[in-house]
Design a protein around this motif. Structure first.
Motif, short mmCIF file in Angstrom:
data_model
loop_
_atom_site.label_atom_id
_atom_site.label_comp_id
_atom_site.label_asym_id
_atom_site.label_seq_id
_atom_site.Cartn_x
_atom_site.Cartn_y
_atom_site.Cartn_z
N ALA A 290 3.39 -0.79 3.54
CA ALA A 290 3.49 0.29 2.54
C ALA A 290 2.11 0.67 2.02
CB ALA A 290 4.40 -0.13 1.39
N ASP A 291 1.25 -0.33 1.79
CA ASP A 291 -0.11 -0.04 1.34
C ASP A 291 -0.87 0.77 2.38
OD1 ASP A 291 0.30 -1.39 -1.04
OD2 ASP A 291 -0.68 -3.24 -0.36
N HIS B 32 0.42 2.69 4.67
CA HIS B 32 1.05 4.02 4.70
C HIS B 32 0.51 4.89 3.58
CE1 HIS B 32 4.26 7.02 4.17
NE2 HIS B 32 4.38 6.90 5.48
N GLU B 33 0.36 4.32 2.39
CA GLU B 33 -0.15 5.08 1.24
C GLU B 33 -1.60 5.52 1.47
OE1 GLU B 33 0.48 6.98 -2.28
OE2 GLU B 33 1.97 5.77 -1.21
N ARG C 64 -5.41 1.96 -6.52
CA ARG C 64 -4.31 2.87 -6.80
C ARG C 64 -4.45 3.45 -8.21
NH1 ARG C 64 0.67 2.56 -3.87
NH2 ARG C 64 0.49 1.23 -2.03
N ALA D 237 -1.58 8.31 4.01
CA ALA D 237 -1.11 9.55 3.39
C ALA D 237 -2.24 10.21 2.59
CB ALA D 237 0.09 9.28 2.50
N ALA D 238 -3.00 9.40 1.86
CA ALA D 238 -4.12 9.93 1.09
C ALA D 238 -5.21 10.49 2.01
CB ALA D 238 -4.69 8.85 0.18
#
Length: 112
Positions: free
Chosen positions: A65-66, A68-69, A13, A72-73
């Protein structure tokens, strides 16, 4: 005091180097070339999926959440919008179904 180096070789991240430096350690990072990003994101997705698989009940939301991130990327990097992905998912669900019935395919026997 002896220095120790841990090699990671993985996508992290954006704020991770800053967090490492704030703890008094030194992070060596580089910006990936365009051709490196998609393989790095797909490797990160596999890493996060494995972490979800091994997570305890208290860690599930964070691991989701990880994932999902990373998705998204990947969506952005591949030039799609979130709406396009949602539409494609809806279309696939309409054609092939979702996973709500929890079906596990054990085997298929042909009639040859």
């Amino acid at each position: 005091m002896q220095k120790r180096t841990i090699k990671y070789g993985k996508l992290v991240r954006d704020r991770i180097p800053e967090i490492i430096e704030a703890s008094g350690e030194t992070a060596r990072v580089r910006v990936l070339d365009e051709w490196e990003v998609i393989p790095a994101l797909t490797a990160k997705l596999a890493e996060e999926a494995e972490e979800l698989r091994q997570a305890g009940p208290d860690d599930l939301l964070g691991e989701l959440a990880d994932i999902h991130e990373v998705l998204a990327a990947l969506t952005e990097t591949l030039g799609f919008s979130e709406e396009e992905v949602q539409e494609a998912a809806h279309h696939k669900r309409a054609e092939r179904g979702g996973f709500s019935r929890r079906l596990w395919l054990d085997e298929v026997t042909s009639n040859e």
